[in-house]
Structures are given as C-alpha cells and as structure tokens.
Design an enzyme around this catalytic site. Structure first.
Site, PDB file in Angstrom:
ATOM      1  N   ARG A 198       0.789  -1.213   0.000  1.00 39.93           N
ATOM      2  CA  ARG A 198       0.000   0.000   0.000  1.00 39.93           C
ATOM      3  C   ARG A 198       0.825   1.270   0.000  1.00 39.93           C
ATOM      4  O   ARG A 198       0.632   2.156  -0.821  1.00 39.93           O
ATOM      5  CB  ARG A 198      -0.851   0.084   1.281  1.00 39.93           C
ATOM      6  CG  ARG A 198      -2.269  -0.235   1.143  1.00 39.93           C
ATOM      7  CD  ARG A 198      -2.724  -0.713   2.494  1.00 39.93           C
ATOM      8  NE  ARG A 198      -1.819  -1.761   2.926  1.00 39.93           N
ATOM      9  CZ  ARG A 198      -1.934  -3.019   2.533  1.00 39.93           C
ATOM     10  NH1 ARG A 198      -2.898  -3.389   1.777  1.00 39.93           N
ATOM     11  NH2 ARG A 198      -1.065  -3.937   2.932  1.00 39.93           N
ATOM     12  N   THR A 199       1.736   1.366   0.951  1.00 43.35           N
ATOM     13  CA  THR A 199       2.399   2.654   1.137  1.00 43.35           C
ATOM     14  C   THR A 199       3.205   3.033  -0.106  1.00 43.35           C
ATOM     15  O   THR A 199       3.086   4.138  -0.630  1.00 43.35           O
ATOM     16  CB  THR A 199       3.274   2.629   2.400  1.00 43.35           C
ATOM     17  OG1 THR A 199       2.469   2.223   3.488  1.00 43.35           O
ATOM     18  CG2 THR A 199       3.864   3.989   2.693  1.00 43.35           C
ATOM     19  N   ARG A 244      11.273   3.997   3.490  1.00 40.72           N
ATOM     20  CA  ARG A 244      10.916   3.064   4.572  1.00 40.72           C
ATOM     21  C   ARG A 244      12.146   2.238   4.900  1.00 40.72           C
ATOM     22  O   ARG A 244      12.834   1.753   4.015  1.00 40.72           O
ATOM     23  CB  ARG A 244       9.791   2.138   4.124  1.00 40.72           C
ATOM     24  CG  ARG A 244       9.582   0.989   5.094  1.00 40.72           C
ATOM     25  CD  ARG A 244       8.364   0.194   4.785  1.00 40.72           C
ATOM     26  NE  ARG A 244       7.159   0.961   5.049  1.00 40.72           N
ATOM     27  CZ  ARG A 244       5.928   0.443   4.994  1.00 40.72           C
ATOM     28  NH1 ARG A 244       5.769  -0.824   4.672  1.00 40.72           N
ATOM     29  NH2 ARG A 244       4.873   1.183   5.258  1.00 40.72           N
ATOM     30  N   LYS A 291      25.469  -3.716  -0.854  1.00 38.05           N
ATOM     31  CA  LYS A 291      26.935  -3.619  -0.963  1.00 38.05           C
ATOM     32  C   LYS A 291      27.532  -2.896   0.229  1.00 38.05           C
ATOM     33  O   LYS A 291      28.732  -2.650   0.284  1.00 38.05           O
ATOM     34  CB  LYS A 291      27.304  -2.843  -2.230  1.00 38.05           C
ATOM     35  CG  LYS A 291      26.858  -3.461  -3.523  1.00 38.05           C
ATOM     36  CD  LYS A 291      27.402  -2.584  -4.661  1.00 38.05           C
ATOM     37  CE  LYS A 291      26.782  -2.950  -5.983  1.00 38.05           C
ATOM     38  NZ  LYS A 291      27.047  -1.896  -6.980  1.00 38.05           N
ATOM     39  N   HIS A 330       5.166   6.309  11.565  1.00 38.22           N
ATOM     40  CA  HIS A 330       4.685   6.115  10.189  1.00 38.22           C
ATOM     41  C   HIS A 330       3.690   7.253   9.896  1.00 38.22           C
ATOM     42  O   HIS A 330       2.488   7.047   9.836  1.00 38.22           O
ATOM     43  CB  HIS A 330       4.014   4.748  10.095  1.00 38.22           C
ATOM     44  CG  HIS A 330       3.672   4.303   8.709  1.00 38.22           C
ATOM     45  ND1 HIS A 330       3.721   5.124   7.601  1.00 38.22           N
ATOM     46  CD2 HIS A 330       3.254   3.093   8.249  1.00 38.22           C
ATOM     47  CE1 HIS A 330       3.347   4.429   6.528  1.00 38.22           C
ATOM     48  NE2 HIS A 330       3.068   3.195   6.899  1.00 38.22           N
TER      49      HIS A 330
HETATM   50  C1  NCD Z   1       1.726  -0.711   8.298  1.00 38.57           C
HETATM   51  C2  NCD Z   1       3.225  -0.554   8.474  1.00 38.57           C
HETATM   52  O1  NCD Z   1       3.991  -0.772   7.549  1.00 38.57           O
HETATM   53  O2  NCD Z   1       3.592  -0.167   9.571  1.00 38.57           O
HETATM   54  N1  NCD Z   1       1.376  -0.940   6.965  1.00 38.57           N
HETATM   55  C3  NCD Z   1       1.119   0.137   6.160  1.00 38.57           C
HETATM   56  O3  NCD Z   1       1.969   0.922   5.861  1.00 38.57           O
HETATM   57  N2  NCD Z   1      -0.148   0.329   5.800  1.00 38.57           N
HETATM   58  C4  NCD Z   1       1.130  -1.697   9.217  1.00 38.57           C
HETATM   59  C5  NCD Z   1       1.653  -3.102   9.216  1.00 38.57           C
HETATM   60  O4  NCD Z   1       2.559  -3.444   8.457  1.00 38.57           O
HETATM   61  O5  NCD Z   1       1.118  -3.865  10.012  1.00 38.57           O
END
Ligand code: NCD
Length: 304
Positions: free
Chosen positions: A51-52, A101, A80, A129
């Site tokens: 999703r993100t 991320r 590397k 997040h």
């Molecule tokens: C979340 C995350 O990555 O923290 N997912 C997301 O970005 N929608 C929640 C999760 O992974 O449980």
C-alpha cells in the site's frame, strides 16, 4: 526545505489544510492531473510494502509526475554496504522528493539530515509512520466529522506498531480524545508513548479484553502483530491470534462505530466483518492516496 518524519512536523492548522487539499483533489482529480508535471518521486523501500509504496507512486503519477526507486534492500546498494546517508545524497541528484521506509528506527531522520530534497518517512522500524497517520486522520475526519471527544480503541501490537505510535501522537493534539489501549501484556504501548499521553493529561486505559472495550468505542483501530520485529518465532506464534475481531464482537459495538486497520490484515479481522458497513479499512486506503497527493504538493511547494 521541509521533511515529514513524524506527524508532529505538521501543525494542527497545516494538517487541516492538508486534509482540505486532499478533499479538493478527491472531489476533482482532473484539475490536479498536471500540477507535478516534470517532477520525480523516489520511493526507497528497505522493507516490504504494498500500500504505502504504491500509494506514493499512484499519488505522484496522478499528479502528472514520475516515479523511480527500489522495493527491497537487496536490490539497492545497501546490499553492498552503502549507508542511508550516502544513498540519499545520490538520490538527491535524481529526484525532487523521496519517500523512505527502513527497518531501523531513526534512519529516515538520518536520511533527511543529508538530503537536498524533502524526505518523507514511510515507516522507520517500530517507531513512526506519519503518512499512515495522515491517512487515518483523513479517514476519521471524513467519516466522523471530528476528532474531538472520540473514544478510540487501539488493539493488537501496540509495542511494535508504528502506525499506533504516530496516530496517538497526532490525536493527542485534539480535545477530549480518550484512548483505550487493548493488548496482551507483552505487546503493551512503550513507556515513552505512555509518557507522551500522560503529559497531555488525555484519558487512557490499558486493558486486555477487546470485548470490554467494544460498547464504548467510536473508532476501533485494529493492528497486525508485527512478526518481523519479534526476536523469536515462538513468541509470535503464541501472540499472533490473540485478537480476532469477528461478528459476535461487532455486535457489542455501537451502530456508528468505525473499524480501521492500516493493513495488511493477517488473522486479526475475520473476513466476515468486511461486509459490515462499519468496516472502513478498504476505504481508508483510498484516502491514503489523496492525502499523499496533497502532501507531495505541500512539500514541493506547489499551491493547489
Ligand atoms: C503498516 C506498516 O507498515 O507499519 N502498513 C502500512 O503501511 N499500511 C502496518 C503493518 O505493516 O502492520
């Protein structure tokens, strides 16, 4: 130049403006289809995501911009031994904005301090997040009309769940928000977050049984047990099905309660709940794209 590393990087007024902008885009997407022509977002994902990452990419594409990046650490030069600081310096030469991320807490802050472009924290370990929080806030505001006076139950992995940490931080700035923290003992909210709640004087309680909270909730925020942050598999297996939201539990809730989940779901919400009108987690994903569109414009200083 601004970054978004924690939800507190935006003032309440800026947040409101962002949600207003996202609503404007949602109402008339065509009007904004070229505001980012010629711009590039780099999505730097050292941890899995569906999703993100795709939501950032969809957001930029729908604004007329382009995307580039990587989806796993082993397909980047991190394999590397390159540092995040060096990678972001390089990316700064190629892209106008980056969403990152990383499994390590604080890594996006390090990246931001070396970047020549705005950096968005798309999740740093078990820490924060913020864009999921923007998504959650936009969903709550759209469906409930306000944050003030809401009783929100956060259920599941409150220890490692970064979405929970960011959402609490953001909601603490509103009036009379009550938190019911529902988790097994081993997955309680970390002390530093409890301290943040205490500092504001907001009402909160920590409980174990989801049923006890159900009748009081305006919002139920379910979360997945964060397997990748556990030190041993045995503990994960023991805790993973601690909560399963099913129809008998839903029957205890108010008619206008809403169920949210950052997703991905594993077992914590039975599939039968999906067809209950109070289950809004798939709609939540859509709000996520629009708020990211608004955020990209804001950080690139594009007036909309
Ligand atoms: C979340 C995350 O990555 O923290 N997912 C997301 O970005 N929608 C929640 C999760 O992974 O449980």
């Amino acid at each position: 130049m601004r970054h978004l590393l924690t939800p507190l990087d935006l003032s309440v007024d800026e947040l409101e403006k962002l949600m207003d902008d996202a609503a404007k885009i949602k109402a008339d997407p065509e009007k904004y289809a070229h505001v980012c022509d010629g711009k590039i977002i780099a999505t730097l994902f050292y941890e899995p995501s569906t999703r993100t990452r795709l939501s950032f990419e969809a957001a930029m594409l729908r604004l007329g911009g382009k995307t580039m990046g990587f989806a796993t650490a082993d397909s980047s030069s991190a394999a590397k031994g390159e540092s995040v600081a060096d990678t972001i310096r390089i990316i700064s030469c190629f892209a106008d904005i980056a969403a990152m991320r990383h499994p390590k807490e604080g890594s996006t802050t390090v990246a931001a301090s070396h970047a020549l472009i705005p950096v968005i924290n798309a999740g740093d370990g078990g820490h924060q997040h913020p864009t999921q929080t923007l998504t959650d806030l936009m969903t709550i505001r759209s469906l409930k009309g306000t944050f003030n006076g809401m009783t929100i139950g956060l259920c599941g992995d409150l220890k490692f769940g970064r979405t929970v940490h960011s959402l609490i931080r953001a909601l603490l700035r509103y009036k009379d928000v009550r938190f019911i923290l529902i988790s097994p003992d081993e997955l309680k909210l970390p002390d530093y977050m409890i301290d943040e709640i205490k500092k504001t004087g907001a009402e909160y309680e920590e409980i174990t049984k989801l049923e006890d909270a159900m009748p009081r909730l305006d919002i139920l925020y379910m979360t997945r047990v964060q397997r990748e942050r556990f030190f041993n598999e045995e503990d994960y297996v023991r805790l993973k099905d601690f909560y399963i939201l099913d129809m008998p539990k839903m029957e205890l809730a108010k008619d206008d309660m809403i169920v949210l989940h950052p997703l991905p779901r594993v077992n914590e919400i039975a599939v039968e709940v999906d067809s209950d009108p109070r289950a809004r987690y798939f709609e939540q994903v859509q709000y996520g794209m629009y708020i990211r569109m608004a955020l990209i414009c804001m950080l690139l200083e594009i007036e909309i």
